[in-house]
Motif scaffolding. Structure first.
Motif, mmCIF file in Angstrom:
data_model
loop_
_atom_site.group_PDB
_atom_site.id
_atom_site.type_symbol
_atom_site.label_atom_id
_atom_site.label_comp_id
_atom_site.label_asym_id
_atom_site.label_seq_id
_atom_site.Cartn_x
_atom_site.Cartn_y
_atom_site.Cartn_z
ATOM 1 N N GLU A 259 0.061 -8.207 14.379
ATOM 2 C CA GLU A 259 0.138 -7.759 14.991
ATOM 3 C C GLU A 259 1.278 -6.372 15.794
ATOM 4 O OE1 GLU A 259 -0.087 -8.942 20.740
ATOM 5 O OE2 GLU A 259 -0.752 -9.991 18.560
ATOM 6 N N ALA A 260 2.732 -6.932 15.125
ATOM 7 C CA ALA A 260 3.883 -6.872 14.439
ATOM 8 C C ALA A 260 3.159 -5.076 14.336
ATOM 9 C CB ALA A 260 4.871 -6.938 13.996
ATOM 10 N N ILE A 261 2.964 -5.230 12.929
ATOM 11 C CA ILE A 261 2.851 -4.039 11.926
ATOM 12 C C ILE A 261 1.556 -2.727 12.786
ATOM 13 C CG2 ILE A 261 2.424 -3.357 9.991
ATOM 14 C CD1 ILE A 261 2.742 -5.739 8.571
ATOM 15 N N GLN A 262 0.618 -3.573 13.151
ATOM 16 C CA GLN A 262 -0.039 -2.633 14.589
ATOM 17 C C GLN A 262 1.091 -1.628 15.338
ATOM 18 O OE1 GLN A 262 -3.411 -4.470 15.757
ATOM 19 N NE2 GLN A 262 -4.772 -4.192 13.388
ATOM 20 N N ASP A 263 1.447 -2.073 16.160
ATOM 21 C CA ASP A 263 1.784 -2.084 16.952
ATOM 22 C C ASP A 263 3.105 -0.922 15.768
ATOM 23 O OD1 ASP A 263 3.210 -1.567 19.536
ATOM 24 O OD2 ASP A 263 4.629 -2.580 19.205
ATOM 25 N N GLU A 264 4.170 -1.402 15.509
ATOM 26 C CA GLU A 264 5.035 -0.447 14.838
ATOM 27 C C GLU A 264 4.860 1.101 13.749
ATOM 28 O OE1 GLU A 264 7.685 -3.533 12.836
ATOM 29 O OE2 GLU A 264 7.506 -2.284 10.764
ATOM 30 N N LEU A 265 3.907 0.191 13.622
ATOM 31 C CA LEU A 265 2.688 1.597 12.993
ATOM 32 C C LEU A 265 1.828 3.066 13.942
ATOM 33 C CD1 LEU A 265 2.006 0.647 9.656
ATOM 34 C CD2 LEU A 265 4.008 1.788 10.024
ATOM 35 N N HIS A 266 1.699 2.206 15.191
ATOM 36 C CA HIS A 266 1.190 3.300 16.344
ATOM 37 C C HIS A 266 -0.855 3.089 15.672
ATOM 38 C CE1 HIS A 266 4.452 3.985 18.452
ATOM 39 N NE2 HIS A 266 4.837 4.050 17.211
ATOM 40 N N GLU A 267 -0.692 2.147 14.292
ATOM 41 C CA GLU A 267 -2.233 2.567 13.894
ATOM 42 C C GLU A 267 -2.935 1.315 14.596
ATOM 43 O OE1 GLU A 267 -3.667 4.718 12.783
ATOM 44 O OE2 GLU A 267 -2.258 5.829 11.965
ATOM 45 N N PRO A 268 -3.397 0.601 15.635
ATOM 46 C CA PRO A 268 -4.684 -0.434 15.961
ATOM 47 C C PRO A 268 -5.433 -0.598 14.781
ATOM 48 C CG PRO A 268 -4.436 1.375 17.149
ATOM 49 C CD PRO A 268 -3.720 1.528 16.946
ATOM 50 N N LYS A 269 -6.281 0.568 14.240
ATOM 51 C CA LYS A 269 -6.838 0.494 13.295
ATOM 52 C C LYS A 269 -6.341 -0.054 11.713
ATOM 53 C CE LYS A 269 -10.538 2.662 15.692
ATOM 54 N NZ LYS A 269 -11.110 3.442 15.455
ATOM 55 N N ALA A 270 -5.032 0.302 11.832
ATOM 56 C CA ALA A 270 -4.538 -0.244 10.420
ATOM 57 C C ALA A 270 -5.410 -1.967 9.544
ATOM 58 C CB ALA A 270 -2.919 -0.644 10.591
ATOM 59 N N ARG A 271 -5.579 -2.012 8.426
ATOM 60 C CA ARG A 271 -6.158 -3.291 7.844
ATOM 61 C C ARG A 271 -4.494 -3.512 7.591
ATOM 62 N NH1 ARG A 271 -10.697 -4.434 10.902
ATOM 63 N NH2 ARG A 271 -11.707 -2.405 11.117
ATOM 64 N N ILE A 272 -4.424 -4.535 7.071
ATOM 65 C CA ILE A 272 -3.173 -5.131 6.904
ATOM 66 C C ILE A 272 -3.774 -6.569 6.077
ATOM 67 C CG2 ILE A 272 -1.080 -5.481 7.590
ATOM 68 C CD1 ILE A 272 -1.567 -4.162 10.114
ATOM 69 N N LEU A 273 -2.965 -6.551 4.970
ATOM 70 C CA LEU A 273 -2.859 -8.133 4.353
ATOM 71 C C LEU A 273 -1.568 -8.476 4.216
ATOM 72 C CD1 LEU A 273 -2.154 -7.460 1.206
ATOM 73 C CD2 LEU A 273 -4.805 -6.862 0.933
ATOM 74 N N SER A 274 -1.320 -9.698 4.137
ATOM 75 C CA SER A 274 -0.081 -10.616 4.739
ATOM 76 C C SER A 274 0.166 -11.078 3.305
ATOM 77 C CB SER A 274 0.108 -10.729 5.663
ATOM 78 O OG SER A 274 0.294 -9.895 6.668
ATOM 79 N N ILE A 275 1.491 -11.937 3.723
ATOM 80 C CA ILE A 275 1.383 -13.421 3.718
ATOM 81 C C ILE A 275 2.245 -14.064 4.094
ATOM 82 C CG2 ILE A 275 2.225 -13.237 0.507
ATOM 83 C CD1 ILE A 275 4.770 -13.457 1.155
ATOM 84 N N GLY A 276 2.256 -15.453 4.642
ATOM 85 C CA GLY A 276 2.645 -16.228 5.062
ATOM 86 C C GLY A 276 3.815 -17.275 5.014
ATOM 87 N N VAL A 277 4.670 -18.203 5.676
ATOM 88 C CA VAL A 277 5.777 -18.533 4.659
ATOM 89 C C VAL A 277 5.838 -19.238 3.633
ATOM 90 C CG1 VAL A 277 7.028 -18.415 7.136
ATOM 91 C CG2 VAL A 277 5.568 -20.904 6.451
ATOM 92 N N ALA A 278 4.062 -19.949 3.095
ATOM 93 C CA ALA A 278 4.035 -20.317 2.255
ATOM 94 C C ALA A 278 3.536 -19.626 1.129
ATOM 95 C CB ALA A 278 2.815 -20.754 1.781
ATOM 96 N N GLY A 279 3.652 -18.297 1.641
ATOM 97 C CA GLY A 279 3.960 -17.196 0.453
ATOM 98 C C GLY A 279 5.871 -16.714 0.141
ATOM 99 N N GLU A 280 6.168 -17.082 1.258
ATOM 100 C CA GLU A 280 7.678 -16.348 0.881
ATOM 101 C C GLU A 280 8.629 -17.317 0.188
ATOM 102 O OE1 GLU A 280 9.017 -16.080 5.460
ATOM 103 O OE2 GLU A 280 7.680 -14.037 5.994
ATOM 104 N N ASN A 281 8.147 -18.615 1.089
ATOM 105 C CA ASN A 281 8.180 -20.039 0.347
ATOM 106 C C ASN A 281 8.021 -19.638 -1.511
ATOM 107 O OD1 ASN A 281 10.116 -20.180 2.280
ATOM 108 N ND2 ASN A 281 8.682 -21.838 2.803
ATOM 109 N N LEU A 282 7.134 -19.481 -2.019
ATOM 110 C CA LEU A 282 6.836 -19.352 -2.752
ATOM 111 C C LEU A 282 5.668 -20.698 -3.308
ATOM 112 C CD1 LEU A 282 9.603 -18.907 -5.457
ATOM 113 C CD2 LEU A 282 7.750 -16.865 -3.792
ATOM 114 N N VAL A 283 5.360 -21.002 -2.604
ATOM 115 C CA VAL A 283 4.224 -22.211 -2.715
ATOM 116 C C VAL A 283 2.959 -21.488 -3.187
ATOM 117 C CG1 VAL A 283 2.215 -23.928 -1.474
ATOM 118 C CG2 VAL A 283 4.031 -22.834 -0.378
#
Lengths: 627, 627
Positions: free
Chosen positions: B147-171
């Motif tokens: 949601e934050a990225i769609q908003d800051e890019l002004h791109e409600p139709k952006a398709r986004i892939l993301s990691i969550g905290v598990a990826g950040e924590n190198l699970v």
């Protein structure tokens, strides 16, 4: 009950002011929401005789008391105003996500009055409302508008309803679109928005609603969803959407074709739900809380490029823009549907109007000179698409046709009225009443003009398994029968369907089409509110709604004379399974007599009476009435 | 051909630089895209022995040559890197909209190298790419990030892939999520993104792709969609999603239960697709160009509140987080699925790891002291949810379990390895190979560790109607047979499924599960490119991909010894329809001999040979090879 009984937001566009109003329990229990609530408001607020496209008209956007509770079919919302098409009761409801989002944003109802000096849109987020400039959006398609508003509000999840250029240009059957493909189609509600210079309403809500017994409610939602899943139309809608039984309608001679002169269509196979699924279908759209996902998503490149963002044609659109105009090109129909959604035109009225124009052209009442050179021969899909552009923009012949078939036929004269398939000024939808005659009575008595969503399905009730004696549906009827029993069935079904429109529920999920019975709905209302409503009490709210709308129409001068059918639908069918069947003047008059009697209405005028209004606890309405 | 053969965007996060590269026709025709393209790149770019979680690893995000053409199943994209779970070939693909959007945004492939100093995300719009700060997004859920990225890019139709905290924590089994519910699940690709401090990739594209013969292409898309519709699994997926045959798997004794010690589950009825549909299902999610819409959307309030934005559990998730852990509470499974999607954990590895921990707990290898007080008895759904939180955050016992069952079992020791259901370090998915033994060979030989998406479906090929002699599938086999014919079938199917992974197609829509045959795929490739590929040529690309991945693994020290099964899967089943069936060491060795022979590989090492690589036009790979 933990939650409030709902909030109304009054929006005065002339004064640019916003006012909140709380509702009390007794009002909510009496009117529930949707149609009954809107009728109450518009009866109180509108003087008879006002210009539907003037600043005195008011627009009500309304949800039901349980909107936002996640069960299948509970996704709709109703837009109401005096109709510029019928000059009487106007109402249009749609599915999708807007209704629940409005609730999550803190409001149950919006009442919009006046007229803005320059284009505006309304924006509501979590209880805060704002009127914003829309000068830069005027003239834009619904899709462009949708994207621009989400972006400027930084709300990618905003749910937005908008008008297109048809609404701006006051086309009398302009619609309101949400999600680019869910239409509040009928009665010209888009033109009312246009007349107020209101381009869009954007809502975003993250509030959690609280209910009386949430645990029980969740169980009931599950039961309801299970029942939807098992409903009569479930599998067909799942697989082929609302076009799923177009082939059956052709086979049984009930597919409106060639402006209702035919009821079978030689090209039907090219436009069925199955054909759509196997050719242009590329996905599906969804509605709040529903696992069926009947709305289609289609795309094509040849012979027309069709943008999937505008959804795919529903059955009404396929038949109106297809068989009714003798058009059997699925891609052309999808393109016509896209244009209607882009410009904000009701697909039913648009299709009927094009079909009317084609018949006038065939009969020499419109010549190529008058059609701006368009060759309006039956089945000319290219001309049909050009006509849609012209209607939306009110260019050339489009300016005449933007008035709808009733007004256009009067202007054309020379007998064109015979080809104008409308009731009370609104174009007839894509269901053939001569093959199920209760629908004929329902068409004739509908307060919003020709409408298939008032009461239908005589054919279900040939089978005793569909009887519900506790609701008053206690006798099987033949689909072709007329008379007392048929009139009684239509009256009861109309009360039942009216409660769906007060609660803003989808009729595909409710009995008889879907599996959710009125009793289940009452359970849900009670778990949400702590009330103890019975199915009968809910049906009474439905009946109240019908009476309020009827009074609204009476004040505008409508009476028994307007409860009628186009001549063509009275004549016998000339082909198909029901060849020879018609609904004679005598049949209709007899059904009307019984229908008014069951309603307690005056048989001469077709108006509610003091005693029947008192029975419905509408004494004050009678007293305020000057009919 | 009118369009380019595709563009690669090289992203160096260390240097914060972006470089574009055009591809030439011969490269594209040889590797097509997806798995084969990624394997070529990673073989060239990565030195053997690098740390999968270090800056030397590279991440390839890849589509296929026809991605973006609207036919059902053509929606996927592949994420590849050296896997932190297997220390070898890593690959994960997902459906939804990201792949087509990347194409519309101007790129076919992304290659991401180095490591950012602080968190960043990559943003691509219509050919323009940018690396943006993501410090404020680090620690956020996938939903908040989206949601934050769609908003800051002004791109409600952006398709986004993301990691969550598990990826950040190198699970080690952290996944990548797009649309909040479409997962590139396997092989720990989310941890690789985390190690690079890359939180997200957002793409938005409005470019129209041009193809060689667009008219023909549109016809072929229609044919393909029709075939998908008529595929073997079409109706089941439509109605009940991937959970549609969970009841059948139970009935036939092939439902992984209690960490693979059982294959029937007493509580199965509570977790079937039908039960989901009748209880928590409130909608469905969709993929690009597909009318089936098998992904579910679920919600619940009790006993857990489940957020519908994170989708509903697919079959793999339902079984891994359900029957495998003896959990029969559908809402708890949906909640576990939500948490995995929110934190970015692969549901299969997570379920297998929890199940492993439960078995260790039962056997006294983990005590309540070591589990931070959690009572990890079989079926304890509350404990399972707490464990997911701990794993994602690497708290307490979660830090151990975040390493996956292979590493955790080694640390626990005392025989815990016996309960660690993994192959090559990756947890085993939810298909029981003892009831269709070709799957056992496919599991063992899979280059990305345990995987059900390499080749499956021995049972189909008991019926001659599924034979395709032109592809080399010319003999019926019994599902329980082993030996030469079974090995040959698995080899051919693996080549075929590999081409789906090069083209990024959905295996539910392709033969044999769906109706789209390789020949149809070849037609589409040819209409898009103007080439004249045959099904055989495509199968050769698939075979090339398998050989490239095998070489990648060989360089990392993997060999025939790693083409094996967990002991438990070799032992006979103790219940169900296939009671007594196992895959003995001898059975497996015999199938491996034949499999290597059919591939032209060295039977001792399980490695490709010079001659077979030359046959696959991979001479240069052999020459560069130092194995």
């Amino acid at each position: 009950m933990h939650t409030s009984y709902g909030k109304v937001l009054w929006v005065d566009l002339t004064k640019s002011s916003l006012t909140e109003q709380d509702l009390d329990e007794s009002t909510v229990r009496k009117y529930i929401g949707g149609r009954a609530f809107g009728a109450k408001i518009l009866l109180e607020e509108l003087r008879p005789g006002i210009d539907a496209l003037g600043p005195d008209n008011k627009l009500v956007v309304s949800t039901g008391i349980v909107t936002g509770i996640p069960f299948a079919g509970n996704c709709r919302y109703v837009v109401m105003a005096k109709s510029p098409l019928t000059n009487a009761w106007g109402e249009a409801n749609a599915s999708g996500y807007f209704g629940p989002e409005l609730r999550f944003a803190g409001f149950n109802h919006l009442i919009i009055e006046g007229r803005a000096r320059s284009p505006v849109y309304l924006c509501i987020k979590d209880g805060k409302a704002e009127i914003r400039d829309a000068e830069h959006l005027w003239g834009k398609t619904t899709g462009e508008t949708h994207e621009a508003i989400q972006d400027e509000l930084h709300e990618p999840k905003a749910r937005i309803l908008s008008i297109g250029v048809a609404g701006e240009n006051l086309v009398r059957y302009a619609c309101v679109l949400s999600e680019l493909h869910r239409a509040n189609g009928r009665c010209g509600m888009g033109a009312v928005m246009g007349s107020k210079k209101l381009k869009s309403i954007a809502v975003r809500g993250t509030r959690k609603l609280k209910y009386f017994d949430e645990k029980r409610l969740m169980e009931l939602c599950r039961l309801a969803n299970k029942e939807v899943w098992q409903g009569a139309y479930g599998d067909l809608l799942l697989k082929y959407g609302t076009d799923g039984d177009l082939d059956d309608l052709h086979a049984t001679g009930r597919l409106p074709t060639k402006n209702f002169t035919k009821c079978t269509f030689s090209g039907y196979q090219k436009i069925t739900g199955e054909t759509m699924a196997e050719t242009i279908l590329i996905g599906r759209n969804t509605c709040y809380a529903c696992p069926i996902a009947c709305p289609r998503k289609v795309a094509a490149k040849e012979p027309y490029e069709v943008d999937p963002d505008y959804g795919g044609p529903e059955y009404e659109s396929t038949a109106a823009l297809g068989s009714l105009c003798m058009i059997d090109n699925m891609v052309a129909i999808a393109k016509a549907n896209e244009l209607c959604n882009k410009y904000g035109l009701d697909t039913i009225s648009t299709g009927v109007t094009i079909s009317f124009a084609m018949e006038c052209y065939e009969k020499g009442l419109l010549t190529e000179k008058e059609t701006d050179g368009l060759d309006l021969k039956w089945g000319n899909s290219q001309a049909s698409l050009q006509l849609i552009e012209k209607i939306a923009k009110r260019e050339g012949i489009g300016d005449l046709l933007a008035e709808g078939v009733m007004r256009a036929s009067k202007r054309i004269g020379r007998g064109a009225e015979k080809f104008a398939m409308h009731i009370k000024g609104q174009e007839v939808p894509m269901h053939e009443p001569r093959g199920k005659k209760g629908l004929g009575l329902s068409y004739a008595t509908s307060n919003r003009g020709a409408c298939h969503l008032q009461a239908e399905h005589d054919d279900f009730f040939e089978d005793p398994k569909w009887l519900r004696p506790e609701l008053g549906i206690d006798k099987t009827v033949d689909r072709l029968s007329v008379g007392a029993d048929k009139a009684r069935l239509v009256k009861v079904l109309a009360d039942m369907w009216a409660i769906y429109d007060c609660l803003s529920l989808c009729k595909f999920t409710g009995y008889p089409e879907g599996g959710v019975e009125v009793e289940r709905v009452a359970d849900i209302v009670n778990a949400a509110t702590g009330w103890n409503v019975t199915p009968k009490e809910l049906m009474t709210v439905g009946e109240r709604a019908i009476n309020l709308c009827r009074i609204f129409n009476a004040r505008e001068g409508m009476a028994r004379k307007d409860d009628t059918l186009p001549e063509r639908l009275m004549e016998p069918l000339t082909e198909g399974m029901y060849e020879g069947q018609g609904i004679s003047r005598k049949d209709l008059d007899e059904m009307l007599d019984y229908y008014y009697e069951y309603r307690g209405w005056d048989k001469r005028t077709g108006w509610p009476t003091k005693s029947n209004l008192e029975e419905l606890s509408l004494k004050e309405v009678w007293e305020a009435l000057k009919i």
